[in-house]
Design a protein around this motif. Structure first.
Motif, PDB file in Angstrom:
ATOM      1  N   ALA A 125      31.134  10.703  48.248  1.00 55.42           N
ATOM      2  CA  ALA A 125      29.884  10.893  48.980  1.00 55.42           C
ATOM      3  C   ALA A 125      30.005  10.404  50.419  1.00 55.42           C
ATOM      4  O   ALA A 125      29.494  11.034  51.356  1.00 55.42           O
ATOM      5  N   THR A 126      30.695   9.283  50.614  1.00 56.22           N
ATOM      6  CA  THR A 126      30.892   8.762  51.974  1.00 56.22           C
ATOM      7  C   THR A 126      31.727   9.728  52.807  1.00 56.22           C
ATOM      8  O   THR A 126      31.362  10.077  53.945  1.00 56.22           O
ATOM      9  N   VAL A 127      32.848  10.166  52.257  1.00 54.15           N
ATOM     10  CA  VAL A 127      33.743  11.038  53.012  1.00 54.15           C
ATOM     11  C   VAL A 127      33.098  12.392  53.269  1.00 54.15           C
ATOM     12  O   VAL A 127      33.148  12.924  54.387  1.00 54.15           O
ATOM     13  N   TRP A 128      32.489  12.986  52.236  1.00 50.42           N
ATOM     14  CA  TRP A 128      31.856  14.299  52.430  1.00 50.42           C
ATOM     15  C   TRP A 128      30.746  14.215  53.469  1.00 50.42           C
ATOM     16  O   TRP A 128      30.667  15.062  54.376  1.00 50.42           O
ATOM     17  N   SER A 129      29.880  13.222  53.374  1.00 55.20           N
ATOM     18  CA  SER A 129      28.722  13.150  54.266  1.00 55.20           C
ATOM     19  C   SER A 129      29.123  12.872  55.706  1.00 55.20           C
ATOM     20  O   SER A 129      28.526  13.432  56.640  1.00 55.20           O
ATOM     21  N   THR A 130      30.148  12.043  55.921  1.00 51.05           N
ATOM     22  CA  THR A 130      30.575  11.780  57.293  1.00 51.05           C
ATOM     23  C   THR A 130      31.294  12.985  57.894  1.00 51.05           C
ATOM     24  O   THR A 130      31.104  13.297  59.074  1.00 51.05           O
ATOM     25  N   ALA A 131      32.118  13.652  57.091  1.00 51.92           N
ATOM     26  CA  ALA A 131      32.793  14.852  57.591  1.00 51.92           C
ATOM     27  C   ALA A 131      31.787  15.953  57.908  1.00 51.92           C
ATOM     28  O   ALA A 131      31.919  16.666  58.910  1.00 51.92           O
ATOM     29  N   ALA A 132      30.759  16.086  57.058  1.00 50.25           N
ATOM     30  CA  ALA A 132      29.729  17.090  57.314  1.00 50.25           C
ATOM     31  C   ALA A 132      28.939  16.748  58.569  1.00 50.25           C
ATOM     32  O   ALA A 132      28.637  17.632  59.384  1.00 50.25           O
ATOM     33  N   TYR A 133      28.605  15.472  58.737  1.00 46.46           N
ATOM     34  CA  TYR A 133      27.857  15.056  59.927  1.00 46.46           C
ATOM     35  C   TYR A 133      28.662  15.345  61.197  1.00 46.46           C
ATOM     36  O   TYR A 133      28.114  15.798  62.204  1.00 46.46           O
ATOM     37  N   ALA A 134      29.957  15.078  61.136  1.00 42.90           N
ATOM     38  CA  ALA A 134      30.817  15.273  62.307  1.00 42.90           C
ATOM     39  C   ALA A 134      31.274  16.716  62.467  1.00 42.90           C
ATOM     40  O   ALA A 134      31.942  17.044  63.449  1.00 42.90           O
ATOM     41  N   HIS A 135      30.940  17.575  61.514  1.00 40.56           N
ATOM     42  CA  HIS A 135      31.369  18.982  61.548  1.00 40.56           C
ATOM     43  C   HIS A 135      32.886  19.091  61.682  1.00 40.56           C
ATOM     44  O   HIS A 135      33.393  19.897  62.458  1.00 40.56           O
ATOM     45  N   LEU A 136      33.593  18.267  60.910  1.00 38.05           N
ATOM     46  CA  LEU A 136      35.052  18.337  60.914  1.00 38.05           C
ATOM     47  C   LEU A 136      35.502  19.720  60.469  1.00 38.05           C
ATOM     48  O   LEU A 136      35.090  20.213  59.420  1.00 38.05           O
ATOM     49  N   SER A 137      36.376  20.337  61.275  1.00 38.81           N
ATOM     50  CA  SER A 137      36.750  21.732  61.041  1.00 38.81           C
ATOM     51  C   SER A 137      38.263  21.896  61.015  1.00 38.81           C
ATOM     52  O   SER A 137      39.020  21.043  61.505  1.00 38.81           O
ATOM     53  N   ALA A 138      38.697  23.009  60.458  1.00 41.03           N
ATOM     54  CA  ALA A 138      40.114  23.348  60.437  1.00 41.03           C
ATOM     55  C   ALA A 138      40.663  23.359  61.852  1.00 41.03           C
ATOM     56  O   ALA A 138      40.012  23.848  62.787  1.00 41.03           O
TER      57      ALA A 138
END
Length: 325
Positions: A125-138
């Motif tokens: 949940a921590t990793v998914w939510s932070t990556a989603a917030y930051a819009h981490l992309s390919a």
């Protein structure tokens, strides 16, 4: 029921197991009979008196558990007593039973037994939510510290699954090799010039997203490392809470800094995160894209030793307390 209690803030020795009142599920809540509970750095901070639970949450330490549904509050649908589950908590995990808002209870990852599953939901949940917030992309570059720990190990693999280039730091050659084995493209010791090595590895461009568990200690280095439109996401303060930032260094890069807590979010937000984790992350665990972290287990009665192990910095992967067989 038996639960871990803390009579006063302090070191691991203040933890003890005692008999406490059983919880009852209220409307919209699920009662979970706990099989195992994950141990996280936030637990150490709470034990020391630095990270109190949100208002209304259990004072008992513990942010994630696995177990079986033991009771349902009014209005809860989709669960039956006896079903296996994992749950994201605001507190209460170091105990034989815990009540949880129903939206924060999901099935275990496919193929995981309940002990293995106990240490997954909070990091996922921590990793998914932070990556989603930051819009981490390919194609972007992602820097994660503590790459051999629970969150770091998961973050490396999830970022690689998204198509990112990953830079990780760790404190020993064995841990650096662990990061590489998980897929990190570059792994540098945080006892050396990790910032300079990261800049060199990225051809001087820097990184697009930083997952920052250090806070103040690394703030200047992180701002300097951010690439154009870079995002610094702070999730912890192991290196202190207070620092000064040069806004003039952020402006030309169009860079941003955010600090994100999972524990204190509204129930509706945490339920939404749990749904995304079950839908998007569990399949990556099921097919082996994300491999389970090495697991170190302690019985509930050995909670003092579990905290000492995590504090030592020697552990690789995740620590879990086994509560019931």
């Amino acid at each position: 029921m038996r639960a871990v209690v803390v009579d006063e803030p302090g070191g691991p020795e203040v933890l003890r197991v005692a008999e406490v009142a059983d919880p009852d599920p209220g409307p919209g809540e699920v009662l979970v009979e706990v099989v195992a509970a994950g141990v996280n750095r936030a637990d150490l901070m709470q034990r020391e008196g630095h990270y109190p639970p949100p208002p209304g949450a259990s004072e008992t330490i513990g942010l994630e558990v696995s177990g079986h549904v033991a009771g349902l509050g009014a209005g809860v649908e989709g669960w039956d007593v006896g079903q296996p589950c994992v749950a994201l908590l605001a507190g209460g995990g170091y105990a034989e039973r815990v009540v949880v808002p129903a939206g924060q209870v999901v099935p275990p990852p496919p193929g995981y037994d309940l002990v293995d599953a106990a240490g997954v939901i909070e990091v996922a949940a921590t990793v998914w939510s932070t990556a989603a917030y930051a819009h981490l992309s390919a194609g972007e570059t992602y820097l994660v510290h503590g790459g051999a720990g629970g969150i770091g190990s998961f973050a490396i693999q999830y970022a690689k699954a998204l198509g990112a280039t990953v830079v990780a730091t760790a404190g020993s050659e064995a841990k650096l090799q662990h990061c590489r084995d998980l897929g990190a493209d570059h792994a540098f010791s945080y006892t050396g010039d990790w910032a300079g090595q990261t800049r060199e590895a990225t051809g001087g461009r820097g990184v697009d997203v930083v997952l920052d568990n250090m806070g103040a200690k690394y703030l200047e280095a992180h701002v300097d490392l951010l690439a154009p439109d870079g995002r610094l996401v702070v999730i912890g303060f192991q290196g202190g809470r207070r620092a000064t930032v040069d806004l003039g260094a952020l402006l030309p890069k169009r860079a941003s800094i955010a600090a994100i807590s999972l524990r204190g979010r509204p129930v509706e937000q945490k339920a939404d995160i749990c749904r995304h984790v079950a839908d998007e992350v569990w399949p990556l665990l099921a097919d082996g894209t994300i491999k389970p972290s090495p697991l170190t287990t302690y019985a509930l009665d050995d909670v003092v030793e579990a905290h000492r192990r995590l504090e030592s910095g020697d552990n690789v992967g995740k620590i879990v307390l086994t509560v019931q067989g």
